[in-house]
Design a protein around this motif. Structure first.
Motif, PDB file in Angstrom:
ATOM      1  N   LYS A 140      20.894 -13.390  -1.247  1.00  0.00           N
ATOM      2  CA  LYS A 140      19.221 -13.133  -0.877  1.00  0.00           C
ATOM      3  C   LYS A 140      19.711 -12.236  -0.346  1.00  0.00           C
ATOM      4  O   LYS A 140      18.104 -11.386  -0.580  1.00  0.00           O
ATOM      5  CB  LYS A 140      19.391 -14.466  -0.322  1.00  0.00           C
ATOM      6  CG  LYS A 140      19.333 -15.358  -0.997  1.00  0.00           C
ATOM      7  CD  LYS A 140      18.589 -16.326  -0.227  1.00  0.00           C
ATOM      8  CE  LYS A 140      18.440 -17.971  -1.011  1.00  0.00           C
ATOM      9  NZ  LYS A 140      18.360 -19.249  -0.453  1.00  0.00           N
ATOM     10  N   GLN A 141      19.920 -12.072   0.649  1.00  0.00           N
ATOM     11  CA  GLN A 141      20.036 -10.331   1.031  1.00  0.00           C
ATOM     12  C   GLN A 141      19.970  -9.116   0.475  1.00  0.00           C
ATOM     13  O   GLN A 141      19.535  -7.963   0.956  1.00  0.00           O
ATOM     14  CB  GLN A 141      21.288 -10.483   2.520  1.00  0.00           C
ATOM     15  CG  GLN A 141      21.291  -8.747   3.383  1.00  0.00           C
ATOM     16  CD  GLN A 141      20.635  -9.267   4.768  1.00  0.00           C
ATOM     17  OE1 GLN A 141      18.856  -9.564   4.121  1.00  0.00           O
ATOM     18  NE2 GLN A 141      20.460  -9.039   5.332  1.00  0.00           N
ATOM     19  N   PRO A 161      20.251  -6.174   9.680  1.00  0.00           N
ATOM     20  CA  PRO A 161      20.710  -5.818   7.773  1.00  0.00           C
ATOM     21  C   PRO A 161      21.800  -6.405   7.619  1.00  0.00           C
ATOM     22  O   PRO A 161      22.372  -6.806   6.338  1.00  0.00           O
ATOM     23  CB  PRO A 161      20.595  -4.545   7.472  1.00  0.00           C
ATOM     24  CG  PRO A 161      20.625  -3.446   8.926  1.00  0.00           C
ATOM     25  CD  PRO A 161      20.172  -4.565   9.761  1.00  0.00           C
ATOM     26  N   MET A 162      23.022  -6.971   8.513  1.00  0.00           N
ATOM     27  CA  MET A 162      24.170  -6.108   8.741  1.00  0.00           C
ATOM     28  C   MET A 162      24.627  -8.073   8.501  1.00  0.00           C
ATOM     29  O   MET A 162      25.603  -8.154   8.096  1.00  0.00           O
ATOM     30  CB  MET A 162      25.925  -5.913   8.754  1.00  0.00           C
ATOM     31  CG  MET A 162      24.994  -3.960   9.161  1.00  0.00           C
ATOM     32  SD  MET A 162      25.347  -3.223   7.541  1.00  0.00           S
ATOM     33  CE  MET A 162      25.026  -2.058   8.298  1.00  0.00           C
ATOM     34  N   VAL A 163      23.913  -8.926   9.069  1.00  0.00           N
ATOM     35  CA  VAL A 163      24.365 -10.129   8.954  1.00  0.00           C
ATOM     36  C   VAL A 163      24.172 -10.904   7.781  1.00  0.00           C
ATOM     37  O   VAL A 163      23.764 -10.830   7.287  1.00  0.00           O
ATOM     38  CB  VAL A 163      23.072 -10.733   9.844  1.00  0.00           C
ATOM     39  CG1 VAL A 163      23.885 -12.061  10.495  1.00  0.00           C
ATOM     40  CG2 VAL A 163      23.411 -10.045  11.943  1.00  0.00           C
ATOM     41  N   GLY A 164      25.235 -11.458   7.924  1.00  0.00           N
ATOM     42  CA  GLY A 164      25.972 -12.868   6.213  1.00  0.00           C
ATOM     43  C   GLY A 164      26.267 -11.600   5.531  1.00  0.00           C
ATOM     44  O   GLY A 164      26.239 -12.197   3.983  1.00  0.00           O
ATOM     45  N   LEU A 165      26.348 -10.319   5.472  1.00  0.00           N
ATOM     46  CA  LEU A 165      26.789  -9.852   3.807  1.00  0.00           C
ATOM     47  C   LEU A 165      28.282  -9.681   4.335  1.00  0.00           C
ATOM     48  O   LEU A 165      29.270  -9.532   5.182  1.00  0.00           O
ATOM     49  CB  LEU A 165      26.295  -8.846   4.295  1.00  0.00           C
ATOM     50  CG  LEU A 165      24.946  -8.075   3.766  1.00  0.00           C
ATOM     51  CD1 LEU A 165      24.689  -6.472   4.293  1.00  0.00           C
ATOM     52  CD2 LEU A 165      24.497  -8.798   2.273  1.00  0.00           C
ATOM     53  N   ASP A 166      29.125  -9.690   3.059  1.00  0.00           N
ATOM     54  CA  ASP A 166      30.677  -9.543   2.417  1.00  0.00           C
ATOM     55  C   ASP A 166      30.821  -7.752   3.559  1.00  0.00           C
ATOM     56  O   ASP A 166      29.677  -7.498   3.231  1.00  0.00           O
ATOM     57  CB  ASP A 166      31.165  -9.911   1.552  1.00  0.00           C
ATOM     58  CG  ASP A 166      30.498  -9.206   0.639  1.00  0.00           C
ATOM     59  OD1 ASP A 166      30.413  -7.739   0.080  1.00  0.00           O
ATOM     60  OD2 ASP A 166      29.757 -10.582  -0.215  1.00  0.00           O
ATOM     61  N   PRO A 167      31.787  -8.088   3.183  1.00  0.00           N
ATOM     62  CA  PRO A 167      32.489  -6.160   4.064  1.00  0.00           C
ATOM     63  C   PRO A 167      32.645  -5.657   2.788  1.00  0.00           C
ATOM     64  O   PRO A 167      31.527  -4.309   2.933  1.00  0.00           O
ATOM     65  CB  PRO A 167      34.018  -6.452   3.488  1.00  0.00           C
ATOM     66  CG  PRO A 167      34.282  -7.777   4.080  1.00  0.00           C
ATOM     67  CD  PRO A 167      33.248  -8.557   3.584  1.00  0.00           C
ATOM     68  N   GLN A 168      32.367  -5.728   1.981  1.00  0.00           N
ATOM     69  CA  GLN A 168      32.910  -5.094   0.255  1.00  0.00           C
ATOM     70  C   GLN A 168      30.454  -4.539   0.579  1.00  0.00           C
ATOM     71  O   GLN A 168      30.505  -3.475   0.493  1.00  0.00           O
ATOM     72  CB  GLN A 168      32.627  -5.449  -1.084  1.00  0.00           C
ATOM     73  CG  GLN A 168      32.603  -4.398  -2.176  1.00  0.00           C
ATOM     74  CD  GLN A 168      32.930  -5.997  -3.115  1.00  0.00           C
ATOM     75  OE1 GLN A 168      32.724  -6.812  -3.638  1.00  0.00           O
ATOM     76  NE2 GLN A 168      33.490  -4.470  -4.305  1.00  0.00           N
ATOM     77  N   SER A 169      29.683  -5.443   0.842  1.00  0.00           N
ATOM     78  CA  SER A 169      28.482  -4.931   0.773  1.00  0.00           C
ATOM     79  C   SER A 169      28.101  -4.570   1.863  1.00  0.00           C
ATOM     80  O   SER A 169      26.894  -3.214   2.004  1.00  0.00           O
ATOM     81  CB  SER A 169      27.735  -6.716   1.140  1.00  0.00           C
ATOM     82  OG  SER A 169      28.253  -7.621  -0.470  1.00  0.00           O
ATOM     83  N   ILE A 170      28.511  -4.853   2.823  1.00  0.00           N
ATOM     84  CA  ILE A 170      28.242  -4.106   4.110  1.00  0.00           C
ATOM     85  C   ILE A 170      28.710  -2.699   3.874  1.00  0.00           C
ATOM     86  O   ILE A 170      27.926  -1.014   4.210  1.00  0.00           O
ATOM     87  CB  ILE A 170      29.692  -4.330   5.241  1.00  0.00           C
ATOM     88  CG1 ILE A 170      28.229  -5.866   5.553  1.00  0.00           C
ATOM     89  CG2 ILE A 170      29.087  -3.206   6.425  1.00  0.00           C
ATOM     90  CD1 ILE A 170      29.323  -6.481   7.243  1.00  0.00           C
TER      91      ILE A 170
END
Lengths: 285, 575
Positions: A140-141, A161-170
């Motif tokens: 969703k993010q 923006p980084m809350v809840g994202l996986d390392p790859q997405s960050i």
């Protein structure tokens, strides 16, 4: 590109000012972080800048468009990712992004190229035709990020923006921030992740208790002992001590007023004074 | 045991929305208001029931087709059989969403699974909660009927013994068993179907439309048929003529007939039969519920069904059009919203047609009995027919219009997304308004078209409304709809419920929709009653007055929305 001048915001009926005389400029090509403790006024300031909530005084210019005088012009200049990233769960990812593209009048060929590139970048290509309601937290993010980038905004604003994202997405978000800034645009985001800010940003604006406490160049603070974290904590701790003293003073004044006029009237008088301060009718020093 | 009891307490508090921390006087006032409103509805219901009961208590003679003997009978037993049948249908409709929530998609299940609670305790708590709610529902509906029957039977000479009064609590306890069994049995096929059907929202929408329209048609048809028969031949003759058909139908519902026998005979044998059969059904229901719960419990609670929809190439459309399409998609893909949005709009023309038939039948009867012909139709009688058409429009239209009153609340946490769009707030509000208004206009045109078609009923043609009356009806209904939609949107903009979770929650907690309904229904009564009673009221230019009032209302509401929507929208926050 983004100019904030003496922004003052107080919520109706509140006894303290949420954003107190905040000013800063961010030029194209900069990645600027917006730092502060919980309740410092970050979200209020960002919501005021984006026109989500009206503010009492001051001016916000986005690429020269005044958010209060020309809201539609100003809103066309930025893309905003909120902290709650609530989405239309009954729409598919594709439908949401195309809807956003229609709103910003992006032609078919351009949007097709951008959707493909962004979906690939955020590893969301396979899920684009699924309803958003079936997405995970991180997905969703990601779709929220894609929909705000579809019109390639001059100012990209993100609330944590980084809350809840996986390392790859960050990593993907960070890379896109750098790419966006390199193309001469502004990236402005709030965060609590000081390490990320120290490694990614050019500048950081620090606020506490609704006031701007500092505006630092990351390269400079990184050279200092303790780096950004030390600098940030020194500023906010000092401000917090002052703020606690201010709150005690307010409480004392309210008690005195309550003794004279009763509790309800005292509370209303304190709220009125704060509102008057916000409107500039009386000094707020 | 104490854990189960705590769970039951928590579930009931959650279900009945009892929150001690909230403003106590306000909560008490709300409960009182709900109770008064509920009692008022019940009073009307009981009064109607008593009247019907007194009418059907009269005996009549019939011939038994099996042996040709004449019998003197009543249809009280059949009447009670159908009463219990209707009650069970109502209770089933009330129960099904509760069962689905507690046994299938309970929000609290995931949280409770993390706590030291066994699945048996959880199931016992859930089933007990459901059953307590069902008993409350049974008490609310059946108790007034049973008390009224007991009291009025004593008045009419039949002796009602202590056994009857003592049986009432038992009856209330066992009454929910049958709908409970039906509910748990139906959950199995619902679950199986939902695993196969790709587009659930279309299935839900279709089901709602078929159920809604079907119910209205059956109900209105039965009503018009009954009115026609009663008006033409008299109730007693009709009862005698149709006795065996009604009797045979009632006998087919033998479980409900057992309830009727128990109530009317109140002897140990009939009570035993009702009680025994209910225990057997309860045992089956419990076994099915346990099986069903275990099935859901063992499923992976975090697993969500992926809904893939066809992809279309991103063709550029105008921002306002895109906003409209987005609104439409989010509505029709939500079962709750689509129900509110479409069902009332679809059933309005049918209700109007059926009501105009009823009015036509009663007017015809007046003419038949007086020996006049249709060309002698007086102004007052025309006015009555017009009043019925107006009333039928104005009773359904506010239900459809009230959907606009959740236009802003529907956005919920998404309200930020609307506020950062480069589309004027006023345009966003107008799009939401149009989306509700246009279907009502279309539905009104269809309804008017249907009542313009002359209807032949047994050698008589029901007089149709004239062209000028049709235009007048269209103007009044459409302008009132506009006024109500604008009013709903204004109230919603002023105090949206953006924090609510889920479409059902928004609908329940939003007060603007209730206000729209109230104003709409008051106007329906105030405007149609003088038309219906014009024969006994002084002559007034009623059509002009009613059209003037709706114009003033719609104009004021539209102007207020137009001028204040920007300001009010700017203040809206997701919270």
């Amino acid at each position: 590109m983004l100019k904030v001048r003496n922004l003052v915001k107080i919520y109706p009926g509140a006894k303290r000012i949420a954003a107190n005389n905040i000013s800063f400029d961010i030029e194209g090509g900069e990645i600027c972080a917006f730092l502060g403790m919980n309740g410092a006024g970050k979200s209020t300031t960002i919501k005021s800048i984006t026109g989500i909530i009206p503010f009492n005084r001051g001016q916000v210019l986005l690429n020269g468009y005044d958010i209060q005088q020309d809201p539609l012009g100003a809103k066309s200049q930025f893309g905003f990712v909120p902290d709650n990233y609530k989405l239309y769960e009954k729409l598919t990812g594709n439908e949401l992004v195309n809807y956003t593209a229609d709103i910003y009048k992006i032609d078919s060929a351009t949007r097709k190229e951008r959707i493909g590139r962004l979906a690939e970048m955020f590893k969301l290509t396979k899920a684009m035709n699924q309803q958003i309601g079936s997405y995970s937290h991180g997905m969703k993010q990601k779709i929220c990020l894609i929909s705000t980038l579809i019109h390639n905004p001059s100012v990209w604003m993100l609330d944590e923006p980084m809350v809840g994202l996986d390392p790859q997405s960050i990593r993907a978000v960070k890379d896109y921030m750098v790419e966006h800034a390199k193309s001469g645009k502004v990236v402005f985001f709030s965060s609590h992740a000081l390490d990320t800010v120290a490694g990614l940003c050019d500048r950081a604006i620090i606020i506490g208790a609704g006031k701007k406490l500092g505006d630092v160049k990351i390269a400079d603070v990184n050279k200092q002992e303790g780096g950004l974290e030390r600098h940030f904590l020194d500023l906010v701790n000092k401000a917090d001590a002052e703020y606690q003293a201010f709150l005690r003073q307010l409480e004392h004044e309210e008690q005195e007023l309550a003794a004279k006029h009763g509790k309800a009237k005292a509370s209303a008088m304190m709220a009125k004074r704060a509102q008057d301060m916000a409107l500039g009718k009386i000094s707020n020093d | 045991m104490s854990t189960t009891f705590t769970l039951i307490k928590m579930n009931i508090r959650q279900s009945l929305r009892i929150d001690r921390a909230k403003n106590k006087p306000l909560t008490i006032a709300k409960w009182l208001l709900t109770a008064v409103f509920g009692l008022a509805i019940l009073a009307v219901f009981v009064a109607m029931y008593v009247l019907l009961n007194l009418k059907i208590s009269f005996g009549f003679s019939v011939t038994d087709p099996s042996n040709g003997e004449r019998l003197y009978t009543t249809i009280v037993n059949e009447f009670f059989t159908f009463t219990f049948l209707i009650f069970h249908i109502l209770q089933f409709l009330f129960l099904l969403p509760i069962l689905m929530k507690h046994l299938k998609i309970g929000d609290d299940r995931e949280i409770l699974m993390r706590m030291p609670i066994t699945s048996r305790q959880l199931l016992v708590a859930k089933l007990t909660t459901i059953y307590i709610l069902e008993i409350l529902f049974a008490a609310f509906v059946l108790l007034p009927i049973l008390i009224a029957f007991g009291v009025f039977s004593n008045f009419s000479g039949s002796h009602i013994g202590a056994l009857y009064w003592g049986m009432i609590p038992i009856l209330l306890i066992i009454a929910p068993i049958f709908p409970f069994l039906m509910g748990v049995l139906l959950l199995f096929p619902i679950n199986i179907m939902s695993n196969f059907i790709k587009s659930r929202h279309k299935l839900m929408l279709g089901t709602y439309l078929v159920l809604g329209i079907g119910t209205v048609i059956v109900y209105m048809f039965a009503l018009s048929k009954a009115s026609f028969l009663i008006l033409n031949k008299g109730l007693k003759d009709q009862m005698a003529e149709n006795y065996w058909t009604v009797h045979n139908w009632a006998s087919a519902f033998f479980y409900h007939k057992m309830f009727a026998n128990a109530v009317l005979d109140a002897n140990p044998l009939s009570l035993g039969a009702m009680f025994g059969s209910s225990i057997v059904l309860a045992g089956i229901a419990l076994l099915v519920a346990i099986k069903l719960y275990k099935y859901y419990y063992n499923q992976d609670v975090s697993k969500t069904k992926t809904v893939k929809l066809a992809s279309k190439e991103g063709v550029m459309v105008k921002p306002q059009t895109s906003y409209l399409i987005k609104e439409f998609k989010t509505i029709v893909r939500s079962s709750n919203y689509s129900f509110q949005f479409l069902v009332f709009v679809v059933i309005m023309p049918i209700v109007v047609l059926m009501c105009s038939r009823l009015a036509g039948i009663s007017t015809l009867e007046t003419f038949k009995s007086s020996g006049s012909n249709l060309s002698d139709l007086t102004g007052a009688q025309r006015s009555m027919m017009l009043g019925v058409s107006l009333l039928s429009f104005l009773i359904i239209m506010p239900l459809a219009s009230s959907f606009a009153a959740i236009g802003i609340s529907r956005e919920g946490g998404n309200i930020y997304a609307c506020k950062v769009l480069p589309i004027k707030y006023r345009h966003q509000v107008l799009i939401k308004m149009l989306l509700c208004f246009v279907p009502i206009v279309v539905s009104t045109i269809i309804g008017l078209g249907l009542i313009r078609i002359p209807q032949k009923i047994i050698n008589f043609t029901i007089p149709k409304v004239s062209w000028s009356e049709t235009l007048w009806l269209f103007y009044v209904v459409v302008s009132m709809a506009l006024g109500l939609i604008c009013m709903g949107m204004l109230l919603d903009l002023k105090k949206p419920v953006c924090k609510a979770v889920g479409s059902g929650e928004i609908t329940k907690t939003n007060k603007a929709a209730g206000a729209v309904l109230l104003v709409g229904l008051i106007f329906a009564m105030l405007s149609s009653t003088p038309l219906l009673l014009q024969q006994i009221l002084p002559r007034l230019p009623l059509k002009i007055i009613i059209a003037g009032l709706t114009t003033a209302f719609a104009g004021t509401m539209f102007a207020l929305l137009w001028f204040f929507c920007e300001k009010l929208f700017a203040r809206v926050e997701a919270g």
